[in-house]
Design a protein around this motif. Structure first.
Motif, PDB file in Angstrom:
ATOM      1  N   PRO A 542      45.217 -57.207 -32.872  1.00 29.77           N
ATOM      2  CA  PRO A 542      45.041 -57.095 -31.420  1.00 29.77           C
ATOM      3  C   PRO A 542      46.306 -56.547 -30.741  1.00 29.77           C
ATOM      4  CG  PRO A 542      45.540 -59.354 -31.997  1.00 29.77           C
ATOM      5  CD  PRO A 542      45.390 -58.609 -33.301  1.00 29.77           C
ATOM      6  N   PRO A 543      46.196 -56.035 -29.540  1.00 27.46           N
ATOM      7  CA  PRO A 543      47.382 -55.605 -28.782  1.00 27.46           C
ATOM      8  C   PRO A 543      48.342 -56.774 -28.578  1.00 27.46           C
ATOM      9  CG  PRO A 543      45.368 -54.780 -27.767  1.00 27.46           C
ATOM     10  CD  PRO A 543      44.939 -55.748 -28.824  1.00 27.46           C
ATOM     11  N   ALA A 634      42.574 -55.898 -23.068  1.00 34.05           N
ATOM     12  CA  ALA A 634      41.122 -56.111 -23.143  1.00 34.05           C
ATOM     13  C   ALA A 634      40.381 -54.777 -23.148  1.00 34.05           C
ATOM     14  CB  ALA A 634      40.664 -56.977 -21.971  1.00 34.05           C
ATOM     15  N   LYS A 635      40.836 -53.833 -22.328  1.00 35.54           N
ATOM     16  CA  LYS A 635      40.200 -52.522 -22.295  1.00 35.54           C
ATOM     17  C   LYS A 635      40.382 -51.776 -23.618  1.00 35.54           C
ATOM     18  CE  LYS A 635      40.456 -51.832 -17.283  1.00 35.54           C
ATOM     19  NZ  LYS A 635      41.008 -51.024 -16.173  1.00 35.54           N
ATOM     20  N   GLU A 636      41.548 -51.965 -24.243  1.00 39.57           N
ATOM     21  CA  GLU A 636      41.800 -51.308 -25.525  1.00 39.57           C
ATOM     22  C   GLU A 636      40.864 -51.851 -26.594  1.00 39.57           C
ATOM     23  OE1 GLU A 636      45.430 -50.968 -28.792  1.00 39.57           O
ATOM     24  OE2 GLU A 636      45.897 -51.336 -26.668  1.00 39.57           O
ATOM     25  N   VAL A 637      40.685 -53.171 -26.620  1.00 42.26           N
ATOM     26  CA  VAL A 637      39.778 -53.784 -27.598  1.00 42.26           C
ATOM     27  C   VAL A 637      38.352 -53.275 -27.387  1.00 42.26           C
ATOM     28  CG1 VAL A 637      38.725 -55.950 -28.337  1.00 42.26           C
ATOM     29  CG2 VAL A 637      41.186 -55.843 -27.921  1.00 42.26           C
ATOM     30  N   ALA A 639      37.365 -50.512 -25.943  1.00 42.17           N
ATOM     31  CA  ALA A 639      37.242 -49.080 -26.259  1.00 42.17           C
ATOM     32  C   ALA A 639      37.180 -48.833 -27.765  1.00 42.17           C
ATOM     33  CB  ALA A 639      38.420 -48.317 -25.649  1.00 42.17           C
ATOM     34  N   ASP A 640      37.830 -49.693 -28.541  1.00 41.73           N
ATOM     35  CA  ASP A 640      37.848 -49.509 -29.995  1.00 41.73           C
ATOM     36  C   ASP A 640      36.572 -49.987 -30.671  1.00 41.73           C
ATOM     37  OD1 ASP A 640      40.326 -48.372 -29.891  1.00 41.73           O
ATOM     38  OD2 ASP A 640      41.422 -50.222 -30.374  1.00 41.73           O
ATOM     39  N   ALA A 645      30.805 -51.927 -25.112  1.00 36.13           N
ATOM     40  CA  ALA A 645      31.608 -53.070 -24.687  1.00 36.13           C
ATOM     41  C   ALA A 645      32.458 -52.702 -23.482  1.00 36.13           C
ATOM     42  CB  ALA A 645      32.503 -53.541 -25.833  1.00 36.13           C
ATOM     43  N   SER A 646      32.764 -53.701 -22.670  1.00 36.73           N
ATOM     44  CA  SER A 646      33.596 -53.476 -21.488  1.00 36.73           C
ATOM     45  C   SER A 646      34.456 -54.704 -21.229  1.00 36.73           C
ATOM     46  CB  SER A 646      32.740 -53.155 -20.262  1.00 36.73           C
ATOM     47  OG  SER A 646      31.782 -54.184 -20.037  1.00 36.73           O
TER      48      SER A 646
END
Length: 838
Positions: A542-543, A634-637, A639-640, A645-646
């Protein structure tokens, strides 16, 4: 074209060179010949606006900002899918943080926790539904049948040291015991523990009711030997925190607002030096507030925190207009001019300055009407209307009241005080104010170039201003709180607990104020093996803003529920093993059968809908991450992920709102600056035939705005939803100060004076009024910097700096700017050239 030229010439002849002669002469006649009739009309209008004061109501929260946000729509969809929408709060929870420097898991400390649980559970009026502590969790490992404080106490007392150590390890393995991060299973020791208390409160219970229960719970701790609230016991409760937030504003108001009012009164008394003039100025300020907020009521615009900015702005501009009116009138009276003629000259000269300052400020704030955010549109409308009201009251009512009261005092022999204007050449202030014109005589180009370089540097430096909006900005300044605690009653603040609680969360439990972010998945693929695998991958690597353990995110999701149920339910584990063909702990076949058994456990319903079309992943946020970092993570997760998902949740929505407000504020600033420049040039071209006066007028304003941006970064003040309008405010205040100076100079210069002589007259007359206005506003509103709440304190600092910079730019930079223009103008004319815009 010829007809248009004639129309412009007629307009200038009628309205130019000294202002709007038709309307100004009529207003001046009414002010000087029928002052009490004018006063009566304004009092009647004030009564009408007073009727609207209670009409707009109040509004708080972020709902007004979230309309049409993608993040808010995702949150609404998620709440609807999981049945969270409109769910009432049926209960309340309090958390106790218990400290023991030796070992909070010792037998003595555990028995102390059990005693507390016994007391609160058996006190009927506390409405306690359940309690949980490390002691009760450990006791259940010692005796699986234990289900009451008496059982817990007996189990722990009878346990040997070895049995207790084993029970601590087992309790942590099964459910995790709520103790500080210094705990290890090998040592079996920790310094801080949490005790959770859940209350059975009805849906109708409000914060006061819940706070009463939580406070009484906190007081019970003092009755237990070894516990002392504030020393080794701190209580966290949602209702207590809400009450303390309200108490913060109250404690700040008790100290700061009286101090602000006192300072404003002192400075106004110094500026007016006459009790009657002071009363007139204060009453005019009160009328301005009544008109503005009465208009809000009739327009149905609710009052919210952002309108504190409007209040401060109107106060600053009103003080400025009032001091200018009285000071200019006294200039004429000191020359022996009678009351009527002195006020006629005053209104004739100031009406143009008031009009330009009002229109530029109103149009500048009106730029917010282009915002997509309703709250900012309301702010722009109310600000613009309020400025117009300020001009009418201080441009008509105050002069009429001054004429009427002076005539009465003359008739009945009542003495007048403070008849000399501020800043006359014989005064100390007059000599200080002459610094600007002196610099303009010595090296005007050096002053102007230096100011422009400074402005460019400040603007460039200011681009690094942070734009985050942290919840911690609402927490009290700890150093300031200690200072407040030294004050005598009733000024001393109340007791605050959430600072200690926050320290426990951050230092002992590795939790920040931001707890979690959510990724919402609305995709039928979650019913497939590939969809579940996609959910599992979302936990990996995760980030940095998300908490993790061995490169695996700490999160609650369908996958973690599956893992937990497999660990505690042998039947489900058998089903999962049969569906898991590659041994990764995830089903590759018979996914629906796995779901069927999984949903028999109520916990699964929190993370997957009954039709298996949507799920959510709740990620824990690292304590050092701010809102922006957590949102971006959260946005990175999301998008991946391969599924739809949003990122959502209250934190993500709030962060999006903050970005939206900041963007709108910056756009409004650009529009405001552009419209202000256009209006200044048009106004001076129309009134004086020289558009270049508008350009000169704008130079100090731009430097003021740049200085504010640079100061925000220097003082580490982030641009937030609360202070974002300060840049527009700085334009309005900057124009207000420079217009008064510039308009007076133009009057003196166009009357035939040399530029230097005109500056000398301007700085002695208008400069004194500007100084009085600056000191009153900076002293009165700058005291907000003493507030307990950082957001209010920061706004006070920015407002005071904005006023001071506008004043300094007018007194020190504008004279040199004028002289540079004058020299260039003479050179152009000596070369038989002419400005195309002049």
């Amino acid at each position: 074209m010829r007809g248009l030229d004639q129309l412009i010439k007629y307009g200038r002849a009628t309205f130019g060179n000294g202002g709007d002669r038709l309307s100004t002469d009529r207003i001046a006649t009414a002010i000087t010949e029928q002052p009490w009739r004018v006063v009566l009309v304004f009092l009647l209008i004030t009564g009408l606006f007073a009727g609207g004061l209670a009409g707009g109501g109040q509004e708080a929260g972020t709902d007004q900002f979230t309309e049409n946000l993608e993040e808010q729509q995702a949150l609404d969809d998620m709440e609807e899918d999981f049945g969270l929408e409109g769910r009432p709060e049926s209960g309340s929870v309090a958390t106790l943080f218990v400290s023991d420097e030796r070992n909070v898991l010792s037998k003595t400390s555990l028995l102390r926790m059990i005693e507390f649980q016994d007391r609160v559970e058996n006190k009927d009026d506390l409405r306690v539904e359940s309690t949980t502590s490390p002691a009760s969790l450990i006791a259940q490992q010692l005796d699986p049948e234990a289900d009451s404080p008496d059982d817990y106490e007996r189990a722990i007392e009878q346990a040997t040291t070895r049995e207790l150590e084993k029970a601590i390890v087992n309790a942590d393995e099964v459910s995790g015991i709520p103790v500080s991060t210094d705990f290890t299973r090998e040592s079996g020791e920790a310094k801080v523990a949490q005790i959770a208390v859940t209350y059975d409160t009805p849906p109708s219970a409000d914060d006061d009711d819940k706070a009463a229960l939580q406070t009484e719970t906190a007081e019970l701790t003092n009755k237990i030997d070894g516990y002392e609230r504030g020393e080794n016991v701190d209580v966290f409760g949602d209702a207590i925190i809400n009450n303390e937030n309200q108490q913060l504003l109250s404690d700040t108001s008790i100290v700061v607002f009286p101090a602000a009012i006192l300072l404003i009164l002192v400075f106004l008394l110094i500026a007016y030096r006459d009790p009657v003039d002071l009363a007139l100025g204060l009453f005019a300020l009160l009328m301005t507030m009544i008109w503005t907020f009465g208009f809000m009521g009739y327009a149905g615009i609710p009052f919210s925190e952002s309108f504190v900015v409007v209040f401060a702005l109107l106060l600053a501009v009103g003080i400025d207009f009032g001091i200018h009116s009285i000071n200019r009138y006294r200039e004429e009276r000191s020359r022996g001019v009678d009351i009527t003629d002195a006020m006629t000259i005053t209104t004739g000269q100031l009406s143009g300055a008031f009009l330009i300052a009002t229109l530029t400020t109103a149009i500048g704030f009106g730029a917010n009407l282009t915002s997509s955010i309703g709250q900012l549109r309301d702010f722009g409308l109310v600000s613009a209307i309020g400025i117009l009201f300020t001009m009418l009251i201080f441009g008509i009512f105050l002069p009429a009241g001054k004429v009427g009261t002076d005539q009465l005092r003359e008739r009945f022999g009542i003495p007048m005080f403070g008849t000399t204007p501020l800043g006359n050449e014989d005064s100390i202030l007059g000599r200080i104010l002459a610094i600007g014109p002196r610099l303009a005589r010595i090296a005007p180009a050096v002053v102007l170039i230096s100011a422009l370089i400074f402005g460019a540097g400040a603007a460039s430096y200011g681009t690094g201003v942070d734009t985050e909006f942290s919840q911690e900005a609402f927490f009290p300044n700890e150093d300031r709180l200690e200072q407040y605690e030294q004050l005598p009653e009733p000024l001393a603040p109340g007791e605050y607990t959430f600072m200690a609680v926050l320290d426990h969360q951050e230092e002992d439990f590795d939790q920040g104020f931001i707890s979690s972010v959510t990724v919402y998945v609305d995709d039928h693929d979650i019913r497939s093996a590939s969809g579940i695998r996609d959910l599992d991958r979302a936990h990996d690597n995760p980030p940095d803003a998300l908490k993790q353990d061995h490169r695996r995110a700490e999160a609650d999701s369908l996958v973690t529920v599956m893992e937990e149920q497999a660990a505690t339910n042998p039947e489900f584990k058998t089903t999962l093993d049969q569906a898991d063909s590659n041994g990764d702990g995830l089903p590759e076949r018979d996914v629906d059968q796995v779901y069927d058994e999984l949903l028999e456990d109520g916990d699964a319903e929190e993370y997957v809908t009954s039709d298996r079309s949507a799920t959510r992943l709740v990620f824990q946020v690292d304590k050092d991450a701010d809102e922006t970092e957590a949102t971006n993570a959260a946005k990175e997760v999301a998008a991946d992920m391969q599924m739809d998902a949003s990122a959502t949740g209250e934190l993500v929505v709030f962060n999006a709102v903050t970005d939206r407000i900041t963007s709108s504020a910056i756009t409004g600033l650009v529009i405001s600056l552009a419209l202000t420049a256009i209006l200044l040039m048009v106004a001076y071209w129309w009134l004086e035939g020289r558009a270049v006066y508008g350009v000169i007028n704008l130079v100090p304003v731009i430097i003021t705005v740049a200085a504010i941006a640079g100061s925000m970064r220097y003082f580490d003040i982030a641009l937030s939803a609360f202070n974002a309008p300060i840049l527009s405010v700085s334009i309005g205040l900057g124009v207000d100060y420079t217009v008064h100076f510039m308009h007076r100079f133009v009057d003196e210069f166009e009357a035939g004076r040399d530029a230097h002589d005109a500056l000398e007259v301007t700085v002695r007359g208008t400069g004194g009024a500007l100084t009085g206005s600056m000191l009153t506003t900076v002293g009165g509103l700058g005291v907000l910097a003493l507030a307990l709440i950082p957001l209010i304190a920061e706004f006070g600092i920015l407002l005071a700096l904005s006023v001071f910079y506008a004043y300094a730019a007018s007194i020190l930079i504008l004279p040199s700017t004028i002289i540079v223009w004058d020299r260039l103008d003479k050179w152009f004319h000596s070369q038989n050239l002419a400005y195309g815009w002049q």
